[in-house]
Write a protein that holds these residues in place. Structure first.
Motif, PDB file in Angstrom:
ATOM      1  N   UNK A  39       0.830  -1.209   0.000  1.00 27.36           N
ATOM      2  CA  UNK A  39       0.000   0.000   0.000  1.00 27.36           C
ATOM      3  C   UNK A  39       0.862   1.255   0.000  1.00 27.36           C
ATOM      4  N   UNK A  40       1.889   1.242   0.824  1.00 23.24           N
ATOM      5  CA  UNK A  40       2.794   2.402   0.910  1.00 23.24           C
ATOM      6  C   UNK A  40       3.516   2.604  -0.422  1.00 23.24           C
ATOM      7  N   UNK A  41       3.989   1.522  -1.008  1.00 25.14           N
ATOM      8  CA  UNK A  41       4.697   1.629  -2.291  1.00 25.14           C
ATOM      9  C   UNK A  41       3.785   2.163  -3.392  1.00 25.14           C
ATOM     10  N   UNK A  42       2.553   1.687  -3.421  1.00 32.11           N
ATOM     11  CA  UNK A  42       1.611   2.180  -4.436  1.00 32.11           C
ATOM     12  C   UNK A  42       1.304   3.654  -4.243  1.00 32.11           C
ATOM     13  N   UNK A  43       1.415   4.107  -3.003  1.00 27.34           N
ATOM     14  CA  UNK A  43       1.153   5.507  -2.678  1.00 27.34           C
ATOM     15  C   UNK A  43       2.177   6.448  -3.307  1.00 27.34           C
ATOM     16  N   UNK A  44       3.397   5.940  -3.512  1.00 27.20           N
ATOM     17  CA  UNK A  44       4.481   6.811  -4.008  1.00 27.20           C
ATOM     18  C   UNK A  44       4.812   6.590  -5.482  1.00 27.20           C
ATOM     19  N   UNK A 248       4.296   9.538   5.954  1.00 26.79           N
ATOM     20  CA  UNK A 248       4.149   9.606   7.415  1.00 26.79           C
ATOM     21  C   UNK A 248       2.725  10.019   7.792  1.00 26.79           C
ATOM     22  N   UNK A 249       2.203  10.996   7.082  1.00 27.08           N
ATOM     23  CA  UNK A 249       0.835  11.458   7.346  1.00 27.08           C
ATOM     24  C   UNK A 249      -0.172  10.344   7.035  1.00 27.08           C
ATOM     25  N   UNK A 250       0.065   9.616   5.950  1.00 30.10           N
ATOM     26  CA  UNK A 250      -0.822   8.520   5.575  1.00 30.10           C
ATOM     27  C   UNK A 250      -0.836   7.441   6.656  1.00 30.10           C
ATOM     28  N   UNK A 252      -0.122   7.796   9.867  1.00 31.70           N
ATOM     29  CA  UNK A 252      -0.778   8.303  11.071  1.00 31.70           C
ATOM     30  C   UNK A 252      -2.299   8.319  10.934  1.00 31.70           C
ATOM     31  N   UNK A 253      -2.789   8.599   9.730  1.00 25.70           N
ATOM     32  CA  UNK A 253      -4.238   8.640   9.502  1.00 25.70           C
ATOM     33  C   UNK A 253      -4.829   7.235   9.402  1.00 25.70           C
ATOM     34  N   UNK A 254      -4.118   6.343   8.715  1.00 27.19           N
ATOM     35  CA  UNK A 254      -4.635   4.987   8.510  1.00 27.19           C
ATOM     36  C   UNK A 254      -4.526   4.139   9.770  1.00 27.19           C
ATOM     37  N   UNK A 255      -3.473   4.390  10.568  1.00 22.17           N
ATOM     38  CA  UNK A 255      -3.250   3.581  11.771  1.00 22.17           C
ATOM     39  C   UNK A 255      -3.132   4.472  13.008  1.00 22.17           C
ATOM     40  N   UNK A 256      -4.200   5.181  13.363  1.00 22.01           N
ATOM     41  CA  UNK A 256      -4.148   6.115  14.501  1.00 22.01           C
ATOM     42  C   UNK A 256      -3.936   5.425  15.845  1.00 22.01           C
ATOM     43  N   UNK A 257      -4.180   4.102  15.887  1.00 21.45           N
ATOM     44  CA  UNK A 257      -4.024   3.378  17.151  1.00 21.45           C
ATOM     45  C   UNK A 257      -2.637   2.776  17.322  1.00 21.45           C
ATOM     46  N   UNK A 261       3.899   2.356  13.043  1.00 26.69           N
ATOM     47  CA  UNK A 261       4.505   3.578  13.586  1.00 26.69           C
ATOM     48  C   UNK A 261       5.708   3.965  12.738  1.00 26.69           C
ATOM     49  N   UNK A 262       5.648   5.135  12.101  1.00 23.96           N
ATOM     50  CA  UNK A 262       6.780   5.609  11.283  1.00 23.96           C
ATOM     51  C   UNK A 262       7.962   5.923  12.170  1.00 23.96           C
TER      52      UNK A 262
END
Length: 264
Positions: A39-44, A248-250, A252-257, A261-262
């Motif tokens: 997911x992170x890789x597809x984001x960039x 990092x923002x993504x 924090x928003x996707x995994x607020x709990x 953790x970045x």
């Protein structure tokens, strides 16, 4: 005339070679487990595209194949594992892989479909744990932190049940591949599951975990490459994109709990 033509050909050849040497790799093939790595890789992808790098994400569902694919040159990098696992894999398999940069921590946790709290864990309980060296040791260290077992003084991150010094509840262990631990959860009293397998299984460490690894965990997930390629232009661009404020923002928003953790 022949001498002039020959000289021009030599110059053209030198310029061509220099251009090829300075050119960035235009396609980057990176292996990853689905969530959150792929997911992170597809984001960039779009960010790298602007730099002339076409990112292809190849998904894997286990921990062995992506490292073998990287060693064999089938992919240029992978993103799924923490550093202790990478180092252990190199030692055991004779591979030559290295970290190009740390990205995030996925705290492991003890989960159960049968129990609602750690205090409910019965004597003789069956605990599912990963069977690869570093993740098994990580799971046992978590149980030690929870006060359920004590490991021998010299037991480290590659500890196995044979390294348990005291086991007051006489816990039993079912050792399976990390990817299979979520599937056996209904059949055991509790199980320790890695974050990248817990998340797709619908488990949330902070909400569902009976006991969760601390955020100071040394098990940082990394971008891995073959030794000697850490400073390749395309790899440096990849790491920079993954360590961006956008990612990092993504997270924090996707995994607020705190399931991811970045660390950058």
């Amino acid at each position: 005339m022949k001498k002039i033509i020959s000289t021009l050909l030599v110059i053209a050849s030198v310029v061509s070679l220099a251009s090829a040497a300075g050119k960035k790799k235009s396609t980057l093939k990176v292996g990853a487990t689905p969530e959150p790595h792929a997911e992170i890789l597809n984001l960039i992808k779009a960010d790298l595209k602007k730099q002339g790098i076409n990112l292809t994400v190849v998904e894997f569902t286990d921990y062995v194949t992506p490292n073998k694919a990287l060693e064999d040159g089938q992919i240029d990098a992978n993103f799924f594992q923490h550093l202790p696992y990478l180092e252990s894999f190199n030692q055991e398999q004779g591979t030559h892989l290295s970290s190009a940069g740390g990205i995030h921590i996925e705290p492991i946790a003890l989960y159960s479909k049968k129990l609602s709290s750690l205090s409910d864990l019965p004597v003789g309980a069956n605990i599912g744990i990963p069977n690869d060296p570093t993740n098994e040791g990580r799971a046992l260290l978590l149980l030690q932190s929870a006060g359920l077992i004590t490991l021998k003084a010299n037991a480290g991150i590659t500890a196995t049940p044979l390294d348990i010094a005291s086991n007051p509840k006489n816990l039993k262990f079912t050792e399976v591949e990390a990817a299979s631990v979520p599937r056996i959860l209904p059949d055991v009293d509790a199980a320790i599951i890695n974050g990248n397998y817990a998340i797709p299984a619908g488990l949330n460490a902070s909400k569902d975990g009976l006991f969760v690894e601390g955020s100071d965990s040394p098990y940082v997930n990394v971008i891995a490459v073959k030794v000697g390629h850490e400073n390749d232009d395309a790899i440096k661009a990849l790491v920079k994109a993954v360590q961006s404020p956008k990612v990092k923002e993504w997270i924090q928003k996707k995994y607020p709990n705190g399931d991811v953790i970045a660390v950058f």
